[in-house]
Motif scaffolding. Structure first.
Motif, short mmCIF file in Angstrom:
data_model
loop_
_atom_site.label_atom_id
_atom_site.label_comp_id
_atom_site.label_asym_id
_atom_site.label_seq_id
_atom_site.Cartn_x
_atom_site.Cartn_y
_atom_site.Cartn_z
N ARG A 119 0.86 -1.19 0.00
CA ARG A 119 0.00 0.00 0.00
C ARG A 119 0.89 1.23 0.00
O ARG A 119 1.80 1.34 0.82
N GLU A 121 1.36 4.14 1.31
CA GLU A 121 0.98 5.01 2.41
C GLU A 121 2.21 5.80 2.85
O GLU A 121 3.31 5.54 2.38
N GLY A 126 4.90 1.25 12.35
CA GLY A 126 3.73 0.39 12.20
C GLY A 126 2.99 0.55 10.88
O GLY A 126 1.92 -0.01 10.69
N ARG A 127 3.52 1.36 9.98
CA ARG A 127 2.85 1.57 8.69
C ARG A 127 3.89 1.58 7.59
O ARG A 127 4.74 2.46 7.54
N TYR A 128 3.86 0.60 6.75
CA TYR A 128 4.89 0.45 5.72
C TYR A 128 4.25 0.28 4.36
O TYR A 128 3.04 0.10 4.24
N PHE A 131 4.17 -4.59 3.68
CA PHE A 131 4.04 -5.14 5.03
C PHE A 131 3.48 -6.55 4.89
O PHE A 131 3.17 -6.99 3.79
N GLN A 133 0.83 -9.66 6.17
CA GLN A 133 -0.38 -10.05 6.89
C GLN A 133 -0.46 -11.56 7.01
O GLN A 133 0.01 -12.30 6.15
N LYS A 216 -10.07 10.18 11.78
CA LYS A 216 -9.10 10.36 12.86
C LYS A 216 -8.93 11.85 13.18
O LYS A 216 -8.12 12.22 14.02
N ARG A 264 -15.21 -0.94 9.07
CA ARG A 264 -13.97 -1.41 8.47
C ARG A 264 -13.58 -0.50 7.31
O ARG A 264 -14.44 0.07 6.66
N THR A 286 -4.06 -0.98 15.77
CA THR A 286 -4.83 -2.19 15.44
C THR A 286 -3.90 -3.28 14.92
O THR A 286 -3.22 -3.09 13.91
N VAL A 287 -3.87 -4.41 15.62
CA VAL A 287 -2.99 -5.49 15.18
C VAL A 287 -3.74 -6.53 14.35
O VAL A 287 -3.12 -7.32 13.63
N ALA A 289 -7.75 -7.16 12.27
CA ALA A 289 -9.07 -6.63 11.98
C ALA A 289 -9.82 -7.62 11.10
O ALA A 289 -9.24 -8.27 10.24
N ALA A 311 -7.59 -10.24 9.11
CA ALA A 311 -6.20 -10.11 8.70
C ALA A 311 -5.43 -9.43 9.82
O ALA A 311 -5.94 -8.48 10.42
N GLY A 313 -1.67 -7.65 11.17
CA GLY A 313 -0.45 -7.00 10.71
C GLY A 313 0.75 -7.63 11.40
O GLY A 313 0.95 -7.44 12.60
N ARG A 316 3.35 -5.22 13.16
CA ARG A 316 2.85 -4.64 14.42
C ARG A 316 2.87 -5.69 15.53
O ARG A 316 3.20 -5.38 16.68
P1 ATP Z 1 -5.22 1.08 9.38
O1 ATP Z 1 -6.42 1.76 9.96
O2 ATP Z 1 -4.14 0.84 10.39
O3 ATP Z 1 -4.74 1.71 8.12
P2 ATP Z 1 -6.65 -0.82 7.78
O4 ATP Z 1 -8.07 -0.70 8.15
O5 ATP Z 1 -6.18 -0.16 6.53
O6 ATP Z 1 -5.71 -0.39 9.00
P3 ATP Z 1 -6.80 -3.64 7.13
O7 ATP Z 1 -6.91 -3.40 5.69
O8 ATP Z 1 -7.97 -4.10 7.88
O9 ATP Z 1 -6.19 -2.35 7.83
O10 ATP Z 1 -5.57 -4.61 7.41
C1 ATP Z 1 -5.50 -5.48 8.55
C2 ATP Z 1 -4.27 -5.20 9.39
O11 ATP Z 1 -3.10 -5.10 8.59
C3 ATP Z 1 -4.30 -3.88 10.13
O12 ATP Z 1 -5.06 -3.99 11.31
C4 ATP Z 1 -2.83 -3.66 10.43
O13 ATP Z 1 -2.44 -4.42 11.56
C5 ATP Z 1 -2.17 -4.22 9.20
N1 ATP Z 1 -1.82 -3.13 8.28
C6 ATP Z 1 -2.64 -2.46 7.42
N2 ATP Z 1 -1.97 -1.56 6.70
C7 ATP Z 1 -0.67 -1.65 7.11
C8 ATP Z 1 0.55 -0.98 6.75
N3 ATP Z 1 0.57 -0.05 5.79
N4 ATP Z 1 1.69 -1.33 7.39
C9 ATP Z 1 1.70 -2.27 8.35
N5 ATP Z 1 0.59 -2.94 8.74
C10 ATP Z 1 -0.58 -2.64 8.13
#
Ligand code: ATP
Ligand code: MG
Length: 454
Positions: A119, A121, A126-128, A131, A133, A216, A264, A286-287, A289, A311, A313, A316
């Motif tokens: 992604r 981002e 915690g955001r890469y 990453f 899953q 947020k 979600r 969120t670890v 979801a 799924a 992360g 995390r």
């Molecule tokens: P967030 O609100 O953190 O962006 P999301 O709703 O986009 O999460 P999901 O698509 O439900 O996340 O993905 C499930 C899990 O994957 C998340 O809860 C998180 O732990 C992990 N995750 C999602 N995006 C990333 C990211 N860019 N880097 C690391 N972990 C991620």
């Protein structure tokens, strides 16, 4: 005259990380634990391609989501112009594959996957951009029992990973008709507070107002807190389903809170949604979801098939293990073999094979560009390996057919070394290492969970 040109280094892509060898033991501990927990619930692993057609995600995730709007790595195949995307998540791929191979023809299936997701981002803790899953999907199951089972399974995984700092939030987002009723009231409410809506919320007001609840933006929190709650719009069936999930969770002593604002990020969910959250990780809390997605098979042109999944992360969770976990995996082997002289080297090779036959993990010291090195420098490597024991064969040991065994964990520096006959070294080390561990089976060779927990 030779012109020296500086060779430019090639570096990795921002937000995409290397897992270095020193991190491997923790990744392996995590992966082995996941595999054995998911297997113990009858989930079978699936592997789908990392690249899918862009339309799969555009259709599956919903056009007005963060992921599809701005996070996808999409590109054209230069050979034929196909529009492709690196998967931002794996549920769409699993469902595509399940339809293509008619996976649920003989009944529901429990499957799981693991691997990298992509992604675009803003990289931060915690955001890469790449990453990992681990996810589970229960395909063809319609009742609240499977929703609860997925949650119970997560709880077991946290327990096995030594994690207790995660809490569970759940909600029900009902079905499409219920969401439509709620949506009309939600739009009316947001229109009354249009002055507080930020740009993104304004844009989503008529396309995806539910997602505004997920904002947020701190200045919108109070207004959003008082918005009409979807939970108040649930019909009898959705209510019964949600209550069914809660009943099983209570019966299994899984604590949870109901968060009426939990929705979600992806569009395909209905009814049960849940998140596991840790307060130790800062903003990316969120670890794991998940939720129910009964309409996704239909959206992909498959037979209507109810389903539910989650799924998590991996990065995390690994960070949480490092911060708070009871388990810490750092060693790469049980025994490090040191030697000096050709005869000793030959004996070390044979001893190494025998120790491995007995189920131990062994590193044999090998030469680098500075040669085989002194005992002192070899011992440094032995210490750094995290091994419990060093087995030393020098020229004297080789001649007398003995092995010097050093306990690398002992704080008694006078008496941490002993000499054993070469033929007895395997039994001696096995005894020391297995005798030390509480559970003998844990140190046996056919255990896939053989990791060094020191
Ligand atoms: P967030 O609100 O953190 O962006 P999301 O709703 O986009 O999460 P999901 O698509 O439900 O996340 O993905 C499930 C899990 O994957 C998340 O809860 C998180 O732990 C992990 N995750 C999602 N995006 C990333 C990211 N860019 N880097 C690391 N972990 C991620
Ligand atoms: Mg996201």
């Amino acid at each position: 005259m030779s012109e020296e040109k500086k060779v430019e280094k090639i570096v990795g892509i921002k937000g995409m990380n290397d897992v270095l060898p020193e991190h491997a033991p923790l990744w392996e501990l995590f992966e082995n634990t996941v595999q054995s927990v998911l297997k113990s619930y009858g989930f079978a692993q699936m592997r789908t391609p990392i690249v899918e057609t862009t339309s799969l995600f555009a259709r599956g995730l919903g056009a007005v989501t963060d992921v599809v709007e701005k996070e996808m790595y999409s590109f054209e195949d230069v050979m034929n112009g196909d529009k492709l995307t690196l998967r931002p998540e794996n549920t769409a791929g699993i469902v595509r594959s399940a339809i293509e191979h008619n996976l649920t023809y003989d009944g529901p299936k429990r499957v799981w996957y693991t691997g990298p997701m992509f992604r675009h981002e803003k990289p931060q803790r915690g955001r890469y951009r790449q990453f990992h899953q681990v996810g589970a999907e229960a395909l063809g199951f319609s009742g609240p029992d499977i929703d609860a089972e997925l949650i119970v399974m997560c709880q077991r995984l946290w327990d096995d990973l030594g994690l207790d700092k995660v809490r569970l939030e759940i909600n029900s987002i009902g079905d499409a008709a219920e969401r439509n009723l709620h949506r009309a009231e939600l739009i009316a409410y947001f229109e009354q507070h249009k002055d507080i809506l930020d740009e993104e919320a304004q844009r989503r007001l008529h396309t995806n107002p539910l997602r505004i609840l997920d904002t947020k933006n701190p200045t919108m929190q109070a207004m959003v807190n008082n918005a009409p709650k979807l939970l108040d719009f649930l019909g009898e069936e959705s209510k019964a389903h949600f209550e069914g999930v809660q009943k099983i969770l209570r019966h299994n002593n899984i604590p949870f809170t109901i968060n009426p604002r939990l929705v979600r990020g992806l569009d395909y969910y209905n009814r049960t949604v849940f998140e596991w959250i840790s307060d130790e990780l800062g903003a990316q809390a969120t670890v794991c979801a998940g939720g129910r997605y009964d309409s996704l098979f239909g959206m992909f042109g498959g037979k209507p098939t109810p389903a539910c999944g989650f799924a998590m992360g991996v990065e995390r969770l690994l960070e949480l293990m490092k911060l708070t976990g009871e388990l810490n995996a750092t060693s790469i082997c049980d025994v490090y073999l040191l030697h000096q002289g050709e005869q000793a080297q030959m004996q070390s090779f044979v001893l190494g094979e025998r120790l491995r036959d007995a189920g131990l993990d062994v590193v044999l010291h090998c030469a680098s560009n500075t040669g085989i090195g002194s005992f002192k420098s070899q011992m440094k490597k032995a210490d750094a390996s995290g091994a419990a024991f060093a087995a030393i064969i020098g020229e004297d040991e080789a001649a007398s057919e003995t092995v010097t065994i050093k306990d690398l964990r002992s704080s008694d520096f006078e008496n941490n070394q002993t000499s054993v006959p070469y033929g007895a070294a395997v039994d001696y080390l096995l005894d020391q290492i297995i005798g030390e561990s509480e559970n003998k089976d844990e140190h046996h060779c056919d255990n896939p969970n053989h990791v060094h927990l020191h």
